[in-house]
Design an enzyme around this catalytic site. Structure first.
Site, PDB file in Angstrom:
ATOM      1  N   CYS A 165       1.018  -1.061  -0.018  1.00 29.87           N
ATOM      2  CA  CYS A 165       0.039  -0.150  -0.199  1.00 29.87           C
ATOM      3  C   CYS A 165       0.946   1.269  -0.060  1.00 29.87           C
ATOM      4  CB  CYS A 165      -0.845   0.066   1.128  1.00 29.87           C
ATOM      5  SG  CYS A 165      -1.713   1.564   1.288  1.00 29.87           S
ATOM      6  N   GLU A 181       3.322  -4.769   8.812  1.00 27.06           N
ATOM      7  CA  GLU A 181       3.374  -3.578   8.442  1.00 27.06           C
ATOM      8  C   GLU A 181       4.628  -3.078   9.310  1.00 27.06           C
ATOM      9  OE1 GLU A 181       0.260  -0.632   8.256  1.00 27.06           O
ATOM     10  OE2 GLU A 181       1.690   0.865   9.040  1.00 27.06           O
ATOM     11  N   CYS A 224      -3.592   6.452   8.156  1.00 25.90           N
ATOM     12  CA  CYS A 224      -4.434   6.596   7.090  1.00 25.90           C
ATOM     13  C   CYS A 224      -5.816   6.398   7.222  1.00 25.90           C
ATOM     14  CB  CYS A 224      -4.292   5.034   6.243  1.00 25.90           C
ATOM     15  SG  CYS A 224      -5.503   4.837   5.110  1.00 25.90           S
TER      16      CYS A 224
END
Lengths: 277, 277
Positions: free
Chosen positions: A92, A122, A186
């Site tokens: 992403c 992540e 995000c």
């Protein structure tokens, strides 16, 4: 009865992008699960021959490798590049960003604080780009006994809450001379939450589609339930009951971040088939 | 009766340094009042022939110029350098720092938010080092309608409160991608406040020496009064009354940031002369 989808629901931008990539590439192996949703992974396997590998060590004679949405470590990427395999990056872009920031800040001599879960893929990936010193923390207390340098950079795991990020930042500002803050949060999760809040206020029945064990789906359901007493959490269309919709005028629908659109469409189709009003 | 001075009181490091410099240099003109205290300015004039000028335009045939603690603007400094005069910089190092930061951040392309009073000489000086765009604000609301760039640097006037600085920073973090935060707050004022709190808790009479119009002195007096009912605010030793100290065991003394040490010493001498106990 009006059936209305929340303005934001389900898959985020990064997940949609990764799935589209996997469908286009076909016959590839993903390093780690492409996204955190088993039904979707199965569909990709069945329809597009996308294979899920545990890690890069599990690669044998695959021709194409896809890097999943959460990214992989810099070291794994370097290993992968040494192999005779075509690499497609589905990380992403909101995750690539903190990776790049960590690399650049390290070059400029900053130590880095990462606000996030140490064990999340992540965060493992992002941390691997720090070549100075990285501190992964979930709470400012974890920084209390650390001798911090004069200049420090801070990034956040993409799904964390801004107000918790601020707590870390505010703590650091009092402890050191320069804090370079990169807001890498995000807002997809929060957009889904805002949208279900708005929708549930005008609906008299709400259906939330998503895993019953999914934290973000449960959060959506709680918000719906607060504003609309007749709210239901289901995993597939088979759980729907006609009587939920009797005498209802406005049915709101939303879905967790790991719920594929095709499941949501099946849910809508079935509700429409009840032919209420 | 025990007489005890607060652990921190009166002049801060920057003020002490500037006065020492003025005494050593002698016969100089200061650009703007060296510090914000008229009695001390008079003393320097009388004993060291230190003249106070309103601004650089007021310079005539002076040989030596002293830049005051709060600093001057970059433009004024450049003007001054063109003149045939020896320059001595008594700008507090805690004020020089944000000036340097503003200059450097502008070079790197950052716009700058300065948390402070637009009309304060310190802030005017600091702002003059920004060559991109500077926003001087006292409240986050003032930033609400501004289209902010992707990267912004933030500094604070040295005497502001950290918690108010955080409010500005937290607002910016949500509005832009990178916020480079420089904590330029000096803790001298807060050290005086902490010290008087500690001292007033164990004293049965408190004397605070300082200007009755001085905001920081009044703040010290309020803290003293909260913990010790018999607290007094005086400007000089002449206001002291013997009866304040009758039957008292512990007398605490502190002074505002603009109170010279020689006034405090006179106060202590007079209290000792009352020969209580």
């Amino acid at each position: 009865m009006i059936i209305e989808l929340a303005k934001n629901y389900g898959f985020c931008f990064g997940v949609k992008r990764a799935i589209k990539k996997a469908e286009q590439i076909k016959d590839a192996a993903t390093i780690g699960p492409l996204i955190h949703n088993n039904e979707e992974i199965s569909r990709l396997q069945k329809n597009f021959n996308v294979k899920t590998l545990e890690n890069i060590q599990a690669l044998s004679n695959e021709k194409k490798a896809i890097i999943r949405t959460h990214g992989i470590t810099k070291q794994d990427l370097e290993e992968l590049r040494k192999k005779d395999i075509e690499i497609f990056d589905a990380t992403c872009p909101f995750v690539t960003k903190p990776q790049q920031i960590c690399e650049q800040m390290s070059k400029e001599g900053y130590e880095v604080v990462i606000f996030g879960d140490e064990n999340h893929p992540e965060v493992k990936g992002v941390k691997s780009y720090v070549s100075t010193k990285a501190y992964v923390v979930l709470d400012k207390k974890e920084l209390q006994n650390i001798k911090l340098p004069n200049k420090i950079a801070v990034v956040s795991q993409t799904t964390k809450k801004p107000e918790h990020f601020m707590e870390i930042v505010n703590f650091l500002i009092l402890k050191t001379k320069e804090v370079r803050v990169f807001n890498t949060i995000c807002d997809a999760t929060f957009k889904n939450q805002d949208a279900i809040k708005e929708l549930s206020l005008k609906s008299d029945v709400m259906v939330v589609v998503g895993g019953k064990n999914s934290a973000n789906t449960k959060q959506l359901f709680l918000i719906a339930k607060t504003n609309c007493e007749d709210s239901y959490l289901i995993e597939t269309e088979e759980e729907l009951k006609k009587e939920w919709f009797l005498d209802k005028k406005h049915c709101g629908i939303s879905a967790g971040a790991s719920t594929p659109d095709w499941i949501i469409q099946k849910v809508i189709a079935k509700i429409e088939n009840f032919r209420i009003n």
